[in-house]
Motif scaffolding. Structure first.
Motif, PDB file in Angstrom:
ATOM      1  N   VAL A 170       1.433   6.887  -6.989  1.00 23.21           N
ATOM      2  CA  VAL A 170       0.412   7.863  -7.353  1.00 23.21           C
ATOM      3  C   VAL A 170       0.750   9.280  -6.881  1.00 23.21           C
ATOM      4  O   VAL A 170       0.155  10.255  -7.357  1.00 23.21           O
ATOM      5  CB  VAL A 170      -0.969   7.423  -6.798  1.00 23.21           C
ATOM      6  N   PHE A 171       1.706   9.426  -5.980  1.00 26.60           N
ATOM      7  CA  PHE A 171       1.968  10.752  -5.399  1.00 26.60           C
ATOM      8  C   PHE A 171       2.397  11.788  -6.433  1.00 26.60           C
ATOM      9  O   PHE A 171       1.987  12.960  -6.316  1.00 26.60           O
ATOM     10  CB  PHE A 171       3.001  10.658  -4.284  1.00 26.60           C
ATOM     11  N   PRO A 172       3.210  11.448  -7.420  1.00 23.40           N
ATOM     12  CA  PRO A 172       3.547  12.482  -8.413  1.00 23.40           C
ATOM     13  C   PRO A 172       2.313  13.107  -9.052  1.00 23.40           C
ATOM     14  O   PRO A 172       2.296  14.315  -9.320  1.00 23.40           O
ATOM     15  CB  PRO A 172       4.398  11.707  -9.445  1.00 23.40           C
ATOM     16  N   LEU A 173       1.275  12.304  -9.284  1.00 29.06           N
ATOM     17  CA  LEU A 173       0.035  12.836  -9.835  1.00 29.06           C
ATOM     18  C   LEU A 173      -0.688  13.701  -8.812  1.00 29.06           C
ATOM     19  O   LEU A 173      -1.193  14.785  -9.131  1.00 29.06           O
ATOM     20  CB  LEU A 173      -0.867  11.684 -10.284  1.00 29.06           C
ATOM     21  N   ARG A 197       0.822  -1.205   0.000  1.00 30.37           N
ATOM     22  CA  ARG A 197       0.000   0.000   0.000  1.00 30.37           C
ATOM     23  C   ARG A 197       0.860   1.261   0.000  1.00 30.37           C
ATOM     24  O   ARG A 197       0.514   2.263  -0.635  1.00 30.37           O
ATOM     25  CB  ARG A 197      -0.943  -0.023   1.207  1.00 30.37           C
ATOM     26  N   LEU A 198       1.988   1.208   0.698  1.00 31.26           N
ATOM     27  CA  LEU A 198       2.903   2.352   0.662  1.00 31.26           C
ATOM     28  C   LEU A 198       3.467   2.525  -0.747  1.00 31.26           C
ATOM     29  O   LEU A 198       3.630   3.654  -1.220  1.00 31.26           O
ATOM     30  CB  LEU A 198       4.036   2.149   1.674  1.00 31.26           C
ATOM     31  N   GLN A 199       3.764   1.423  -1.416  1.00 33.57           N
ATOM     32  CA  GLN A 199       4.244   1.504  -2.802  1.00 33.57           C
ATOM     33  C   GLN A 199       3.180   2.129  -3.701  1.00 33.57           C
ATOM     34  O   GLN A 199       3.495   2.908  -4.616  1.00 33.57           O
ATOM     35  CB  GLN A 199       4.619   0.112  -3.305  1.00 33.57           C
ATOM     36  N   LEU A 256      -7.522   4.471  -3.722  1.00 38.04           N
ATOM     37  CA  LEU A 256      -7.232   5.149  -2.464  1.00 38.04           C
ATOM     38  C   LEU A 256      -8.182   6.325  -2.303  1.00 38.04           C
ATOM     39  O   LEU A 256      -8.861   6.728  -3.249  1.00 38.04           O
ATOM     40  CB  LEU A 256      -5.774   5.618  -2.434  1.00 38.04           C
ATOM     41  N   ALA A 257      -8.233   6.895  -1.125  1.00 40.34           N
ATOM     42  CA  ALA A 257      -9.019   8.087  -0.858  1.00 40.34           C
ATOM     43  C   ALA A 257      -8.075   9.193  -0.404  1.00 40.34           C
ATOM     44  O   ALA A 257      -7.141   8.941   0.361  1.00 40.34           O
ATOM     45  CB  ALA A 257     -10.067   7.813   0.214  1.00 40.34           C
ATOM     46  N   ASP A 291      -9.765  21.848   2.134  1.00 43.96           N
ATOM     47  CA  ASP A 291     -11.175  21.557   2.396  1.00 43.96           C
ATOM     48  C   ASP A 291     -11.274  20.146   2.955  1.00 43.96           C
ATOM     49  O   ASP A 291     -11.193  19.162   2.231  1.00 43.96           O
ATOM     50  CB  ASP A 291     -11.989  21.674   1.112  1.00 43.96           C
ATOM     51  N   GLU A 292     -11.445  20.049   4.277  1.00 42.17           N
ATOM     52  CA  GLU A 292     -11.452  18.748   4.926  1.00 42.17           C
ATOM     53  C   GLU A 292     -12.596  17.861   4.439  1.00 42.17           C
ATOM     54  O   GLU A 292     -12.544  16.646   4.499  1.00 42.17           O
ATOM     55  CB  GLU A 292     -11.530  18.908   6.453  1.00 42.17           C
ATOM     56  N   ASN A 293     -13.666  18.484   3.959  1.00 41.19           N
ATOM     57  CA  ASN A 293     -14.822  17.696   3.537  1.00 41.19           C
ATOM     58  C   ASN A 293     -14.752  17.298   2.080  1.00 41.19           C
ATOM     59  O   ASN A 293     -15.622  16.588   1.586  1.00 41.19           O
ATOM     60  CB  ASN A 293     -16.109  18.498   3.780  1.00 41.19           C
ATOM     61  N   ASP A 294     -13.723  17.795   1.389  1.00 39.22           N
ATOM     62  CA  ASP A 294     -13.609  17.507  -0.043  1.00 39.22           C
ATOM     63  C   ASP A 294     -12.721  16.310  -0.237  1.00 39.22           C
ATOM     64  O   ASP A 294     -11.504  16.412  -0.329  1.00 39.22           O
ATOM     65  CB  ASP A 294     -13.026  18.730  -0.773  1.00 39.22           C
ATOM     66  N   ASN A 295     -13.276  15.104  -0.234  1.00 39.59           N
ATOM     67  CA  ASN A 295     -12.538  13.866  -0.410  1.00 39.59           C
ATOM     68  C   ASN A 295     -12.682  13.363  -1.826  1.00 39.59           C
ATOM     69  O   ASN A 295     -13.728  13.530  -2.445  1.00 39.59           O
ATOM     70  CB  ASN A 295     -13.031  12.782   0.555  1.00 39.59           C
ATOM     71  N   LYS A 296     -11.642  12.743  -2.293  1.00 42.72           N
ATOM     72  CA  LYS A 296     -11.637  12.267  -3.686  1.00 42.72           C
ATOM     73  C   LYS A 296     -11.312  10.784  -3.692  1.00 42.72           C
ATOM     74  O   LYS A 296     -10.303  10.363  -3.185  1.00 42.72           O
ATOM     75  CB  LYS A 296     -10.616  13.064  -4.483  1.00 42.72           C
ATOM     76  N   GLN A 297     -12.160   9.999  -4.316  1.00 37.48           N
ATOM     77  CA  GLN A 297     -11.923   8.563  -4.490  1.00 37.48           C
ATOM     78  C   GLN A 297     -11.339   8.358  -5.874  1.00 37.48           C
ATOM     79  O   GLN A 297     -11.878   8.852  -6.863  1.00 37.48           O
ATOM     80  CB  GLN A 297     -13.242   7.796  -4.366  1.00 37.48           C
ATOM     81  N   SER A 298     -10.187   7.652  -5.952  1.00 41.42           N
ATOM     82  CA  SER A 298      -9.550   7.428  -7.245  1.00 41.42           C
ATOM     83  C   SER A 298      -9.176   5.974  -7.405  1.00 41.42           C
ATOM     84  O   SER A 298      -9.229   5.216  -6.456  1.00 41.42           O
ATOM     85  CB  SER A 298      -8.327   8.319  -7.394  1.00 41.42           C
TER      86      SER A 298
END
Length: 249
Positions: free
Chosen positions: A213-216, A206-208, A235-236, A242-249
């Motif tokens: 994805v971190f560069p993106l 999961r760390l990998q 991941l989420a 914005d603490e309420n603005d979560n993104k699922q990818s």
């Protein structure tokens, strides 16, 4: 009364002489022993410390040794001194020996701290805890239930190695804090401030995934606050603005 024969007289004379010699030797030995035990005559004048150490308080340690061993050089118990020295928080290993006529030689191996543990202890490279004695060091902070020290350190080292081999900035993406829950779920906070929730299983995989994805994510307008990786895929992401603005990818 029958007189002793010449042979008998010679025999008993020899016995008396032998007893006198033994008595004299015994008395002399007692006198010498008392003399050697006299701290004023045979004191431990020098306690010589050697080794590579930075945090051990040598003056304080010497005082403890002298208080625990007030006798002469010959009365000093090397095993007792050894146990006392190795019981000190910053001492990892020690060797103790006497050197004639008045010196005690002590070689010290100091603890090598690699992380803070639960804010009140330090960890050495083997996952052993020892007290800080009020010394403040800039080290990664590890948290976990009692008995999980070695597990937490092994996990930290594995994650540290993986992050070090990635193309991300080492300064920002090194681990500042790692927490292991009662259920052995992993959470990590990087020096950049990003928090990672890795869950209980496959935390290295999961760390990998995060590294991939971190560069993106870093190209987005909003700085990343946390990344939840407790998914079989994807991941989420939580954003700082914005603490309420979560993104699922």
């Amino acid at each position: 009364m029958a007189l002793l024969s010449r042979e008998q007289a010679r025999f008993w004379g020899g016995v008396v002489f032998l007893l006198a010699v033994l008595g004299g030797l015994t008395y002399s030995a007692l006198v010498v022993t008392d003399w050697l035990k006299d701290e004023q005559r045979m004191p431990v004048q020098v306690i010589n410390f050697s080794g590579d150490y930075q945090h051990i308080d040598i003056g304080r340690l010497e005082q403890k040794i002298r208080r625990s061993q007030p006798g002469s050089f010959f009365e000093l118990d090397v095993n007792d001194v050894f146990e006392l020295v190795e019981s000190q928080p910053w001492v990892y290993r020690a060797s103790v020996r006497k050197q004639w006529p008045n010196t005690l030689k002590i070689y010290l191996v100091e603890q090598q701290p690699v992380a803070q543990w639960n804010d009140d202890m330090l960890l050495n490279p083997y996952g052993d805890t020892f007290e800080t004695e009020g010394i403040t060091l800039s080290l990664p902070r590890l948290f976990g239930p009692g008995g999980s020290e070695k597990t937490a350190l092994e996990g930290y080292n594995a994650m540290k190695s993986l992050l070090a081999t990635s193309s991300m900035s080492i300064a920002d993406m090194s681990i500042a804090e790692l927490s292991l829950s009662e259920r052995f779920a992993w959470q990590v906070q990087l020096k950049s401030g990003v928090k990672l929730n890795l869950g209980r299983q496959k935390f290295i995989d999961r760390l990998q995934r995060f590294i991939d994805v971190f560069p993106l994510l870093s190209k987005q307008e909003k700085p990343v606050k946390y990344v939840d990786l407790r998914y079989d895929t994807g991941l989420a992401v939580g954003w700082q603005t914005d603490e309420n603005d979560n993104k699922q990818s």
